[in-house]
Write an enzyme that holds these catalytic residues in place. Structure first.
Site, short mmCIF file in Angstrom:
data_model
loop_
_atom_site.label_atom_id
_atom_site.label_comp_id
_atom_site.label_asym_id
_atom_site.label_seq_id
_atom_site.Cartn_x
_atom_site.Cartn_y
_atom_site.Cartn_z
N ALA A 90 0.84 -1.20 0.00
CA ALA A 90 0.00 0.00 0.00
C ALA A 90 0.87 1.25 0.00
CB ALA A 90 -0.94 0.00 1.20
N ASP A 91 1.92 1.24 0.81
CA ASP A 91 2.87 2.37 0.80
C ASP A 91 3.51 2.53 -0.58
OD1 ASP A 91 2.47 2.92 3.47
OD2 ASP A 91 4.31 1.96 4.16
N LEU A 92 4.02 1.43 -1.11
CA LEU A 92 4.74 1.50 -2.38
C LEU A 92 3.83 1.92 -3.52
CD1 LEU A 92 6.85 -1.75 -1.99
CD2 LEU A 92 7.70 0.59 -1.87
N LEU A 110 -3.48 6.35 1.33
CA LEU A 110 -3.15 4.94 1.25
C LEU A 110 -4.41 4.09 1.10
CD1 LEU A 110 -0.42 6.07 2.46
CD2 LEU A 110 -0.26 3.94 3.74
#
Length: 340
Positions: A117-119, A149
């Site tokens: 999710a971050d990436l 996010l």
């Protein structure tokens, strides 16, 4: 200088500025005056008290592209919540479709092994920034980009979200199988597992042939992908029995020759040392730091940086000099702990 930091910060300069001080906040505003893009991931409203919110920065540079990344976005009932990848994977539905079914050993929701999710939010943000820069070339206007996010995680559900919306049912966890394609999963060869991904009818016919069962294509249960999905258990059992008869290397050679997508399940060290990774120079060493290279190639050249990840505040003096500050002034600010 943790491994995670090294992975994410090559090619950057680091200036340590305490913008909780008025002088520090003013330095950041001066940097924003000459910048094209500002990216921040503070809590909603967290920069307002320092005069570094979007409205304040646009007042000194209307052409600025500002991207704010938060857990849940700038508005809505969850806007004030902190967002962490693990929580987002859970709340955004990803864990509900990742892992083995409840009735199997080890069954239950499972997070993905990297912070997807971050990436992915970072990648969506990069695309949005490039789009905003292109628009600015036409209109002269800056932009404020609001990235969440949670939003990204929902978008990442892709066909699984579509399955849920269209059927009205929650997609189940399927372990390593595919909800819409069969066969498309690991199979145990005589010595180790391999992935076989049959994407169309021609590939299935070739798989049936190299498995020694060309009659599978004439079986009404397997005549189309839809039929194979409906009769998943029967077909997977038959393919599994065939694959178990030979070692992985022999199967992979035959599958490649037949044009059927397949591959081993590598450990990270195996993936990084794979001949393809070596040929593409995906592992680099910059100033003694081993790093994964950029996957982007443009006009035959890798879009990567030769600068190693910086130490905290390594380039503070250099950045302040770009604002016209003298070495004496930089030294004063460092002594006052405005900069580091």
């Amino acid at each position: 200088m943790a491994a995670y930091f090294l992975a994410a910060n090559r090619g950057k300069r680091s200036a340590a500025i305490d913008f909780a001080t008025e002088e520090g906040a003013q330095l950041v505003r001066r940097l924003a005056e000459g910048a094209d893009v500002v990216v921040e991931n503070f809590k909603v409203g967290g920069l307002s008290k320092f005069g570094l919110d979007a409205a304040s920065l646009h007042s000194v540079n209307p052409r600025l592209i500002i991207a704010s990344i938060t857990g849940f976005g700038q508005d809505g009932p969850y806007a004030a919540r902190a967002g962490y990848d693990y929580i987002i994977q859970a709340m955004g539905g990803l864990m509900s479709i990742t892992g083995r079914p409840d009735d199997q050993p080890g069954g239950g929701p499972m997070r993905v092994g990297v912070a997807v999710a971050d990436l992915s939010t970072g990648m969506y943000t990069a695309v949005a920034i490039v789009s905003a820069l292109y628009r600015r070339e036409k209109t002269g206007e800056g932009a404020y980009i609001d990235m969440a996010l949670f939003d990204t995680q929902l978008a990442m559900l892709a066909n699984q979200a579509s399955n849920a919306l269209i059927s009205g049912k929650d997609p189940p966890r399927q372990g390593n199988t595919h909800p819409n394609i069969v066969p498309y999963q690991p199979f145990e060869a005589a010595d180790q597992p391999i992935i076989i991904a049959v994407g169309n009818e021609r590939q299935f016919a070739r798989l049936a042939a190299i498995c020694g069962h060309p009659e599978w294509t004439a079986d009404a249960r397997f005549a189309s992908n839809g039929a194979r999905v409906a009769n998943r258990d029967a077909l997977v059992g038959m393919v599994s029995e065939a694959i178990a008869q030979k070692p992985a290397a022999e199967w992979l050679e035959q599958l490649e020759a037949a044009g059927i997508p397949a591959g081993p399940i590598n450990r990270i060290s195996q993936a990084l040392s794979d001949v393809q990774a070596q040929h593409r120079q995906m592992v680099r060493t910059i100033a003694g730091v081993p790093l994964v290279g950029s996957p982007v190639r443009m006009d035959g050249a890798r879009a990567d940086s030769e600068l190693p990840p910086p130490a905290l505040g390594e380039h503070t003096d250099e950045v302040l000099a770009s604002l016209g500050l003298s070495s004496a002034e930089s030294a004063r600010l460092k002594a006052a702990r405005v900069t580091g």
